[in-house]
Design an enzyme around this catalytic site. Structure first.
Site, mmCIF file in Angstrom:
data_model
loop_
_atom_site.group_PDB
_atom_site.id
_atom_site.type_symbol
_atom_site.label_atom_id
_atom_site.label_comp_id
_atom_site.label_asym_id
_atom_site.label_seq_id
_atom_site.Cartn_x
_atom_site.Cartn_y
_atom_site.Cartn_z
ATOM 1 N N ASP A 104 0.829 -1.011 -0.023
ATOM 2 C CA ASP A 104 0.003 0.098 -0.161
ATOM 3 C C ASP A 104 0.804 1.091 0.010
ATOM 4 O OD1 ASP A 104 -3.320 0.484 1.013
ATOM 5 O OD2 ASP A 104 -1.831 2.435 1.057
ATOM 6 N N ASN A 154 -12.826 -2.717 2.655
ATOM 7 C CA ASN A 154 -13.947 -1.476 2.696
ATOM 8 C C ASN A 154 -14.808 -1.656 1.566
ATOM 9 O OD1 ASN A 154 -12.285 -0.591 5.179
ATOM 10 N ND2 ASN A 154 -10.861 0.595 3.945
ATOM 11 N N GLY A 209 -15.510 3.312 3.955
ATOM 12 C CA GLY A 209 -14.224 3.842 3.689
ATOM 13 C C GLY A 209 -13.335 3.465 2.536
ATOM 14 N N GLN A 210 -14.176 2.919 1.446
ATOM 15 C CA GLN A 210 -13.716 2.698 0.152
ATOM 16 C C GLN A 210 -13.368 3.864 -0.677
ATOM 17 O OE1 GLN A 210 -16.065 -0.259 -2.086
ATOM 18 N NE2 GLN A 210 -14.310 -0.599 -3.436
ATOM 19 N N SER A 211 -11.959 3.989 -0.953
ATOM 20 C CA SER A 211 -11.656 5.081 -1.769
ATOM 21 C C SER A 211 -11.147 4.573 -3.257
ATOM 22 C CB SER A 211 -10.310 5.714 -1.216
ATOM 23 O OG SER A 211 -9.440 4.814 -1.154
ATOM 24 N N HIS A 226 -10.291 -4.770 -3.022
ATOM 25 C CA HIS A 226 -8.974 -5.242 -2.503
ATOM 26 C C HIS A 226 -9.201 -5.580 -1.141
ATOM 27 C CE1 HIS A 226 -10.164 -0.939 -2.394
ATOM 28 N NE2 HIS A 226 -9.524 -0.792 -1.222
ATOM 29 N N HIS A 262 -7.155 -5.340 2.124
ATOM 30 C CA HIS A 262 -5.703 -5.011 3.100
ATOM 31 C C HIS A 262 -5.382 -6.199 3.759
ATOM 32 C CE1 HIS A 262 -6.772 -0.520 2.400
ATOM 33 N NE2 HIS A 262 -7.800 -1.036 2.127
HETATM 34 P P1 DGP Z 1 -9.424 1.863 0.344
HETATM 35 O O1 DGP Z 1 -9.484 3.147 1.154
HETATM 36 O O2 DGP Z 1 -9.769 0.749 1.214
HETATM 37 O O3 DGP Z 1 -10.292 1.826 -1.074
HETATM 38 O O4 DGP Z 1 -7.936 1.528 0.047
HETATM 39 C C1 DGP Z 1 -7.322 2.160 -0.992
HETATM 40 C C2 DGP Z 1 -5.921 1.958 -0.755
HETATM 41 O O5 DGP Z 1 -5.282 2.036 -1.865
HETATM 42 C C3 DGP Z 1 -5.480 2.996 0.310
HETATM 43 O O6 DGP Z 1 -4.918 2.348 1.523
HETATM 44 C C4 DGP Z 1 -4.135 3.541 -0.366
HETATM 45 C C5 DGP Z 1 -3.928 2.793 -1.600
HETATM 46 N N1 DGP Z 1 -3.533 3.167 -2.721
HETATM 47 C C6 DGP Z 1 -4.300 4.001 -3.642
HETATM 48 N N2 DGP Z 1 -3.636 4.549 -4.662
HETATM 49 C C7 DGP Z 1 -2.577 3.704 -4.829
HETATM 50 C C8 DGP Z 1 -1.512 3.571 -5.538
HETATM 51 O O7 DGP Z 1 -1.391 4.298 -6.825
HETATM 52 N N3 DGP Z 1 -0.610 2.640 -5.415
HETATM 53 C C9 DGP Z 1 -0.588 1.801 -4.198
HETATM 54 N N4 DGP Z 1 0.316 1.066 -3.949
HETATM 55 N N5 DGP Z 1 -1.488 1.977 -3.370
HETATM 56 C C10 DGP Z 1 -2.638 2.946 -3.365
#
Ligand code: DGP
Length: 112
Positions: free
Chosen positions: A29, A85, A91-93, A98, A100
């Site tokens: 991440d 999420n 909290g899903q962005s 995916h 974690h």
């Molecule tokens: P969520 O908030 O559950 O949707 O988690 C998305 C995660 O993705 C967040 O912890 C940060 C990660 N993330 C976002 N953009 C990138 C990226 O470009 N590369 C990587 N390795 N992680 C990313």
């Protein structure tokens, strides 16, 4: 499709890879919340946990088997947390399913 994690899967955006096979990709991440924090994603686009169906769910079982294998290989014998999420309140962005995997410190419960 304009999806960040599809672009990572396609190699269009770089990532620090942990594991890859024909179905899944695991990578660290970019914003780690624990000393060990990586994501495991299906290569096929599934937008969120709410889009898991009997037809596409086999990859979810595979992801959990991959996580167990990676946890052994990375020495996470003290334990780890798997989080997915869903939606805005969850909290899903990133709208690509995916999981974690967080480890390397004692994690609080319940989450905030
Ligand atoms: P969520 O908030 O559950 O949707 O988690 C998305 C995660 O993705 C967040 O912890 C940060 C990660 N993330 C976002 N953009 C990138 C990226 O470009 N590369 C990587 N390795 N992680 C990313």
């Amino acid at each position: 499709m304009d999806c960040l994690f599809c672009k990572i899967t396609a190699g269009e955006i770089p990532c620090k890879k942990v594991y890859e096979d024909d179905q899944v990709l695991a990578f660290y991440d970019v914003d780690p919340q624990a000393p060990v924090h990586f994501l495991v994603i299906p290569k096929a686009h599934i937008a969120s946990p709410a889009d898991i169906t009997p037809e596409n769910s086999a990859v979810v079982a595979h992801i959990f088997a991959v996580i167990a294998r990676l946890a052994r290989e990375l020495g996470l014998e003290k334990g780890y947390r798997v989080v997915t999420n869903c939606g805005a309140d969850g909290g899903q962005s990133v709208p690509h399913l995916h999981f974690h995997v967080l480890a390397g410190r004692s994690l609080a419960w319940p989450p905030g």
